[in-house]
Design a protein around this motif. Structure first.
Motif, PDB file in Angstrom:
ATOM      1  N   THR A  28     -31.615 -18.364 105.281  1.00 30.35           N
ATOM      2  CA  THR A  28     -32.546 -17.723 106.215  1.00 30.35           C
ATOM      3  C   THR A  28     -33.922 -18.390 106.103  1.00 30.35           C
ATOM      4  O   THR A  28     -34.112 -19.253 105.248  1.00 30.35           O
ATOM      5  CB  THR A  28     -32.689 -16.218 105.900  1.00 30.35           C
ATOM      6  N   PRO A  34     -40.170 -17.520 115.810  1.00 34.64           N
ATOM      7  CA  PRO A  34     -38.984 -16.915 116.406  1.00 34.64           C
ATOM      8  C   PRO A  34     -38.062 -17.968 117.032  1.00 34.64           C
ATOM      9  O   PRO A  34     -38.523 -19.030 117.451  1.00 34.64           O
ATOM     10  CB  PRO A  34     -39.562 -15.982 117.483  1.00 34.64           C
ATOM     11  N   ARG A 256     -19.738 -17.622 113.928  1.00 33.99           N
ATOM     12  CA  ARG A 256     -20.355 -16.395 113.434  1.00 33.99           C
ATOM     13  C   ARG A 256     -20.271 -16.298 111.904  1.00 33.99           C
ATOM     14  O   ARG A 256     -21.195 -15.868 111.251  1.00 33.99           O
ATOM     15  CB  ARG A 256     -19.625 -15.206 114.052  1.00 33.99           C
ATOM     16  N   GLY A 274     -31.127 -20.103 117.262  1.00 31.12           N
ATOM     17  CA  GLY A 274     -31.532 -19.047 116.338  1.00 31.12           C
ATOM     18  C   GLY A 274     -30.400 -18.716 115.379  1.00 31.12           C
ATOM     19  O   GLY A 274     -29.335 -19.334 115.428  1.00 31.12           O
ATOM     20  N   ASP A 277     -26.381 -14.129 114.680  1.00 33.78           N
ATOM     21  CA  ASP A 277     -26.351 -12.768 115.200  1.00 33.78           C
ATOM     22  C   ASP A 277     -27.315 -12.578 116.361  1.00 33.78           C
ATOM     23  O   ASP A 277     -26.967 -11.976 117.372  1.00 33.78           O
ATOM     24  CB  ASP A 277     -26.624 -11.745 114.094  1.00 33.78           C
ATOM     25  N   SER A 278     -28.530 -13.139 116.233  1.00 40.66           N
ATOM     26  CA  SER A 278     -29.476 -12.929 117.326  1.00 40.66           C
ATOM     27  C   SER A 278     -29.122 -13.786 118.536  1.00 40.66           C
ATOM     28  O   SER A 278     -29.254 -13.330 119.674  1.00 40.66           O
ATOM     29  CB  SER A 278     -30.919 -13.141 116.866  1.00 40.66           C
ATOM     30  N   GLN A 281     -26.590 -12.228 120.709  1.00 39.02           N
ATOM     31  CA  GLN A 281     -27.026 -11.033 121.424  1.00 39.02           C
ATOM     32  C   GLN A 281     -27.866 -11.413 122.647  1.00 39.02           C
ATOM     33  O   GLN A 281     -28.217 -10.568 123.451  1.00 39.02           O
ATOM     34  CB  GLN A 281     -27.929 -10.153 120.520  1.00 39.02           C
ATOM     35  N   ASP A 282     -28.234 -12.705 122.725  1.00 36.70           N
ATOM     36  CA  ASP A 282     -29.119 -13.181 123.786  1.00 36.70           C
ATOM     37  C   ASP A 282     -28.394 -13.092 125.136  1.00 36.70           C
ATOM     38  O   ASP A 282     -27.342 -13.693 125.330  1.00 36.70           O
ATOM     39  CB  ASP A 282     -29.494 -14.638 123.443  1.00 36.70           C
ATOM     40  N   ASP A 295     -19.105  -9.432 121.641  1.00 35.37           N
ATOM     41  CA  ASP A 295     -19.369  -8.613 120.452  1.00 35.37           C
ATOM     42  C   ASP A 295     -18.117  -8.409 119.594  1.00 35.37           C
ATOM     43  O   ASP A 295     -18.155  -7.773 118.558  1.00 35.37           O
ATOM     44  CB  ASP A 295     -19.935  -7.252 120.868  1.00 35.37           C
TER      45      ASP A 295
END
Ligand SMILES: Nc1ncnc2c1ncn2[C@@H]1O[C@H](COP(=O)(O)OP(=O)(O)OP(=O)(O)O)[C@@H](O)[C@H]1O
Length: 336
Positions: A28, A34, A256, A274, A277-278, A281-282, A295
């Motif tokens: 991370t 961002p 993932r 990114g 996970d993010s 979700q985009d 999902d």
């Protein structure tokens, strides 16, 4: 390779947590801000600027700015024809762009041919071609070794120069084959390996040159579920050894589970990047690429990962079953 934890086995560095499906933390804090296209990285191993590649009237790649984080696993995803393979080929010197600059470890790679790029520590796995299939597994491994001294004309007259290197290379190759559980196959023709074993051999061969950056083109393509976990573990091991990994993949389950960072391409451009996970979700990524089942963890659906099946996963499973039943019925119809 990097200097992260390790012990020595058979002359080959072993990762501390050699394959065993132990959950390993994701890297991370890779970006300075961002996750937006072109975001700068804290420690980039590769920096790409204004790279375009056109084929006639088609612009296959048009990347304004992209940085690949060091010692992390980055996935390059996107729909068919997005330009992923073309970008891959440009970065490892297999192809030349129309415009742009890119650097690896601070050194410009523009105009540097693939074999020199590999010597600099950036390797790409390449598929087992027909010719390579006719060599044994061990011979394939030895081809992955850097600079064979005996190849220079004058050195051929001094066997002591190259014999030592030949022995060292064999020892290293055997150590890697053991790590990839291919040691029992060293004398077999590569052609006799299964799809998954070929992928393992491709990866093991790439490691013969102690790379800092490994580029994998669809590492899971054609691999049966029995070998999937082993391949995933080997890729995670690379990171533990300090190697940076960049891979192109269509299998979202794999992305993932193992990617620390995801770059999404569409129509030649980087449209999102990114943490997995993010990015997944985009809404733009979902619309352009992932579809309504984004999902659903395919690992759970396929039984590879333990977990609860939620209603959308159940729905997907039903769809898969229906499609399977229809294709079996079709096949039976055709054979009548
Ligand atoms: N040598 C070539 N000559 C002409 N067009 C090409 C060539 N290579 C790629 N293209 C085109 O460039 C675009 C990008 O192709 P590319 O193979 O890089 O996409 P991709 O994202 O890797 O797709 P896939 O996921 O299907 O492998 C496509 O429209 C493709 O048809």
């Amino acid at each position: 390779m990097g200097d992260t934890p390790a012990g020595e086995t058979d002359g080959v560095t072993e990762p501390a947590s050699a394959t065993g499906s132990i959950p390993r933390p994701k890297a991370t804090g890779l970006a300075t801000g961002p996750g937006v296209p072109g975001v700068t990285k804290v420690d980039p191993i590769m920096v790409i600027d204004g790279v375009t590649r056109r084929f006639g009237g088609l612009t296959a790649v048009d990347v304004e700015h992209l940085e690949i984080p060091r010692n992390a696993i980055t996935a390059l995803i996107g729909p068919n024809g997005a330009g992923k393979t073309t970008l891959f080929n440009l970065l490892c010197g297999f192809d030349k762009p129309n415009t742009g600059t890119w650097s690896y470890d601070g050194q410009s790679l523009a105009g540097i041919p693939a074999f020199k790029v590999a010597r600099m520590g950036q390797v790409r796995t390449f598929q087992l071609t027909k010719a390579l299939s006719l060599l044994t597994v061990l011979e394939n491994m030895k081809l992955g070794a850097p600079k064979q001294r005996g190849e220079k004309f004058w050195q051929a007259f001094f066997p002591f120069v190259w014999r030592k290197q030949e022995t060292d290379n064999e020892e290293k190759a055997r150590g890697l084959l053991k790590r990839f559980k291919l040691d029992a196959k060293e004398k077999d023709f590569a052609a006799s390996l299964s799809g998954g074993q070929r992928k393992l051999l491709e990866m093991a061969r790439a490691l013969m040159s102690d790379p800092n950056l490994v580029m994998l083109d669809e590492p899971m393509a054609g691999v049966n579920p029995a070998l999937t976990q082993s391949l995933l573990d080997h890729i995670l091991d690379l990171k533990d050894l300090g190697v940076t990994v960049l891979f192109v993949e269509h299998d979202m389950h794999m992305v993932r589970h193992i990617a620390d960072w995801v770059v999404v391409m569409a129509e030649g451009r980087v449209v999102a990047e990114g943490p997995p996970d993010s990015v997944m979700q985009d809404q733009a990524v979902i619309d352009a690429y992932l579809g309504s089942h984004q999902d659903v963890d395919l690992g759970v659906v396929t039984g590879r990962v333990a977990g609860e099946l939620d209603s959308s996963a159940q729905e997907l499973l039903e769809e898969i079953k229906e499609e399977e039943a229809a294709s079996i019925a079709n096949a039976e119809e055709e054979t009548k």
